[in-house]
Design a protein around this motif. Sequence first.
Motif, mmCIF file in Angstrom:
data_model
loop_
_atom_site.group_PDB
_atom_site.id
_atom_site.type_symbol
_atom_site.label_atom_id
_atom_site.label_comp_id
_atom_site.label_asym_id
_atom_site.label_seq_id
_atom_site.Cartn_x
_atom_site.Cartn_y
_atom_site.Cartn_z
ATOM 1 N N MET A 73 0.854 -1.193 0.000
ATOM 2 C CA MET A 73 0.000 0.000 0.000
ATOM 3 C C MET A 73 0.884 1.236 0.000
ATOM 4 O O MET A 73 1.820 1.335 0.790
ATOM 5 C CB MET A 73 -0.920 -0.016 1.212
ATOM 6 N N TYR A 96 -2.207 3.842 10.457
ATOM 7 C CA TYR A 96 -2.241 5.290 10.683
ATOM 8 C C TYR A 96 -3.393 5.992 9.968
ATOM 9 O O TYR A 96 -3.723 7.123 10.278
ATOM 10 C CB TYR A 96 -0.902 5.966 10.402
ATOM 11 N N GLY A 150 2.259 2.120 8.674
ATOM 12 C CA GLY A 150 2.197 3.097 7.577
ATOM 13 C C GLY A 150 3.476 3.905 7.506
ATOM 14 O O GLY A 150 3.992 4.328 8.548
ATOM 15 N N TYR A 164 4.222 6.553 4.987
ATOM 16 C CA TYR A 164 4.267 7.771 4.164
ATOM 17 C C TYR A 164 3.898 8.991 5.022
ATOM 18 O O TYR A 164 3.353 8.844 6.111
ATOM 19 C CB TYR A 164 3.317 7.621 2.969
ATOM 20 N N SER A 172 5.096 -5.745 11.901
ATOM 21 C CA SER A 172 5.617 -4.701 12.786
ATOM 22 C C SER A 172 6.849 -5.209 13.520
ATOM 23 O O SER A 172 6.926 -6.387 13.865
ATOM 24 C CB SER A 172 4.539 -4.305 13.804
ATOM 25 N N GLN A 208 5.352 -10.568 10.489
ATOM 26 C CA GLN A 208 6.202 -10.187 9.358
ATOM 27 C C GLN A 208 7.126 -9.042 9.777
ATOM 28 O O GLN A 208 6.711 -8.140 10.495
ATOM 29 C CB GLN A 208 5.336 -9.734 8.168
ATOM 30 N N LEU A 216 10.832 -6.668 8.261
ATOM 31 C CA LEU A 216 11.619 -6.339 7.078
ATOM 32 C C LEU A 216 13.008 -6.970 7.171
ATOM 33 O O LEU A 216 13.555 -7.140 8.264
ATOM 34 C CB LEU A 216 11.764 -4.820 6.947
ATOM 35 N N GLU A 253 11.973 6.128 9.552
ATOM 36 C CA GLU A 253 11.284 5.428 10.630
ATOM 37 C C GLU A 253 12.046 5.432 11.939
ATOM 38 O O GLU A 253 11.474 5.260 12.998
ATOM 39 C CB GLU A 253 11.101 3.952 10.243
ATOM 40 N N ARG A 254 13.357 5.572 11.851
ATOM 41 C CA ARG A 254 14.115 5.255 13.052
ATOM 42 C C ARG A 254 15.366 6.116 13.157
ATOM 43 O O ARG A 254 16.293 5.982 12.372
ATOM 44 C CB ARG A 254 14.497 3.787 12.977
HETATM 45 P P1 FDA Z 1 8.017 1.475 14.822
HETATM 46 O O1 FDA Z 1 8.845 2.056 13.737
HETATM 47 O O2 FDA Z 1 6.808 2.224 15.286
HETATM 48 O O3 FDA Z 1 8.929 1.083 16.001
HETATM 49 C C1 FDA Z 1 8.414 0.695 17.252
HETATM 50 C C2 FDA Z 1 9.465 0.004 18.080
HETATM 51 O O4 FDA Z 1 9.936 -1.169 17.392
HETATM 52 C C3 FDA Z 1 10.716 0.787 18.330
HETATM 53 O O5 FDA Z 1 10.525 1.704 19.387
HETATM 54 C C4 FDA Z 1 11.697 -0.317 18.666
HETATM 55 O O6 FDA Z 1 11.474 -0.798 19.950
HETATM 56 C C5 FDA Z 1 11.292 -1.394 17.686
HETATM 57 N N1 FDA Z 1 12.100 -1.308 16.465
HETATM 58 C C6 FDA Z 1 11.752 -0.743 15.291
HETATM 59 N N2 FDA Z 1 12.759 -0.813 14.401
HETATM 60 C C7 FDA Z 1 13.776 -1.431 15.032
HETATM 61 C C8 FDA Z 1 15.101 -1.792 14.653
HETATM 62 N N3 FDA Z 1 15.595 -1.486 13.447
HETATM 63 N N4 FDA Z 1 15.860 -2.429 15.557
HETATM 64 C C9 FDA Z 1 15.397 -2.701 16.791
HETATM 65 N N5 FDA Z 1 14.166 -2.364 17.219
HETATM 66 C C10 FDA Z 1 13.366 -1.750 16.350
HETATM 67 N N6 FDA Z 1 4.358 0.565 5.028
HETATM 68 C C11 FDA Z 1 3.491 1.065 4.106
HETATM 69 O O7 FDA Z 1 3.111 2.229 4.187
HETATM 70 N N7 FDA Z 1 3.057 0.265 3.081
HETATM 71 C C12 FDA Z 1 3.412 -1.035 2.958
HETATM 72 O O8 FDA Z 1 2.985 -1.709 2.009
HETATM 73 C C13 FDA Z 1 4.290 -1.582 3.940
HETATM 74 N N8 FDA Z 1 4.705 -2.888 3.896
HETATM 75 C C14 FDA Z 1 5.384 -3.425 4.965
HETATM 76 C C15 FDA Z 1 5.630 -4.794 5.008
HETATM 77 C C16 FDA Z 1 6.257 -5.353 6.113
HETATM 78 C C17 FDA Z 1 6.479 -6.841 6.164
HETATM 79 C C18 FDA Z 1 6.669 -4.523 7.209
HETATM 80 C C19 FDA Z 1 7.325 -5.095 8.433
HETATM 81 C C20 FDA Z 1 6.458 -3.172 7.148
HETATM 82 C C21 FDA Z 1 5.825 -2.596 6.025
HETATM 83 N N9 FDA Z 1 5.619 -1.222 5.956
HETATM 84 C C22 FDA Z 1 4.764 -0.741 4.969
HETATM 85 C C23 FDA Z 1 6.315 -0.281 6.874
HETATM 86 C C24 FDA Z 1 5.473 0.052 8.096
HETATM 87 O O9 FDA Z 1 4.373 0.829 7.740
HETATM 88 C C25 FDA Z 1 6.285 0.835 9.131
HETATM 89 O O10 FDA Z 1 6.699 2.046 8.571
HETATM 90 C C26 FDA Z 1 7.505 0.117 9.663
HETATM 91 O O11 FDA Z 1 7.282 -1.254 9.804
HETATM 92 C C27 FDA Z 1 7.894 0.695 11.033
HETATM 93 O O12 FDA Z 1 6.877 0.499 11.987
HETATM 94 P P2 FDA Z 1 6.938 -0.650 13.106
HETATM 95 O O13 FDA Z 1 5.543 -1.100 13.367
HETATM 96 O O14 FDA Z 1 7.837 -1.717 12.614
HETATM 97 O O15 FDA Z 1 7.530 -0.037 14.385
#
Ligand code: FDA
Length: 304
Positions: free
Chosen positions: A132, A162, A185, A187, A223, A249, A251, A289-290
């Motif tokens: 998406m 989001y 999300g 973007y 996530s 799932q 990345l 993101e980070r």
């Molecule tokens: P977030 O970034 O909110 O992090 C929360 C916590 O997770 C952090 O405080 C930390 O504790 C932990 N954490 C996160 N990254 C870490 C790291 N590198 N090392 C250690 N700890 C870490 N988006 C979109 O808009 N369209 C899409 O099609 C997709 N597709 C997609 C597929 C898959 C399989 C994944 C995993 C993600 C996507 N995304 C996506 C991206 C998604 O929207 C999002 O931006 C990222 O996954 C970051 O959000 P999180 O939920 O992972 O945690």
Amino acid sequence: TPLLIAARSTACRTIVERAPVTRNLVSRFVAGSTLEQALPAVEELTRDRYVTLDHLGEDVTDAEQAGATVTAYTRLLEELGRAGLGARAEVSVKLSAVGQFLPFDGEKIALENARHICEAAARVGTTVTLDMEDHTTTDSTLSILRELRVDYPSAGAVLQAYLHRTEADCRDLRYEGSRVRLCKGAYDEPASVAYRDRTKVDRSYVRCMRTLMAGAGYPMIASHDPSMVTIAGRIAADNGRPADSYEFQMLYGIRDAEQVRLAAKGNRMRVYVPYGEQWYGYFMRRLAERPANVAFFARSLLTR
Ligand code: FDA
């Protein structure tokens, strides 16, 4: 936010692409610039995990480029079939890379192209999930998904917690056989359509998980957030869901040890593996993101 703006800027793209250290850093998040480079990583991962492969690229500007994306995916799927990976690896596709925004009949072209990819996936016993992109594409992507599912019922989609609309989309898409990848999300969206506050996004993510897990579909919890992972396990148990009725799932290159741990505990764990030359947009969204990723990037620029 500046990084998400940079993700769309051609000038920034040129600077980042030419920086000598970028290559090493990119290889942390991208499995290779060719399929041949990425396949060994995929074979390794599929020993204990599942994979979804993404041929990097977005926003094509002519039908020829859209066709090239289809060819890349067809070739990828043939290779997965040859390697006997059809049961462990699927593909993720961005509709903008197969023509969704071409000025004439973009949606129709994207649907036809996506159909070809679904057909190639079905031939090797696997399936397709539609990524998406920004909120202006959600309706179009979900309507293409509906059309694809007529012939390819295992085709799935991504929903982004989001967006205000997503809880309702989860309700619409929680029927038998429906594969929904729930993410936060990535973007830069306006407050008129999206929660901008982290806590609100997280709360929405939990509500969406509850909705999906209570339904008859196949939720895919995408996530890296430890809280979301823990809560997902709890909600699945509350709903009496066996471990093979949903999956986690993450990345490629992110929280690898946690991926291994979740898989070893008997969960289905799928890794999203991007490969290809056009890594810029993907890479910049990961930096955005980070903060730790940006610091890592900045440090490598300085120490080179
Ligand atoms: P977030 O970034 O909110 O992090 C929360 C916590 O997770 C952090 O405080 C930390 O504790 C932990 N954490 C996160 N990254 C870490 C790291 N590198 N090392 C250690 N700890 C870490 N988006 C979109 O808009 N369209 C899409 O099609 C997709 N597709 C997609 C597929 C898959 C399989 C994944 C995993 C993600 C996507 N995304 C996506 C991206 C998604 O929207 C999002 O931006 C990222 O996954 C970051 O959000 P999180 O939920 O992972 O945690």
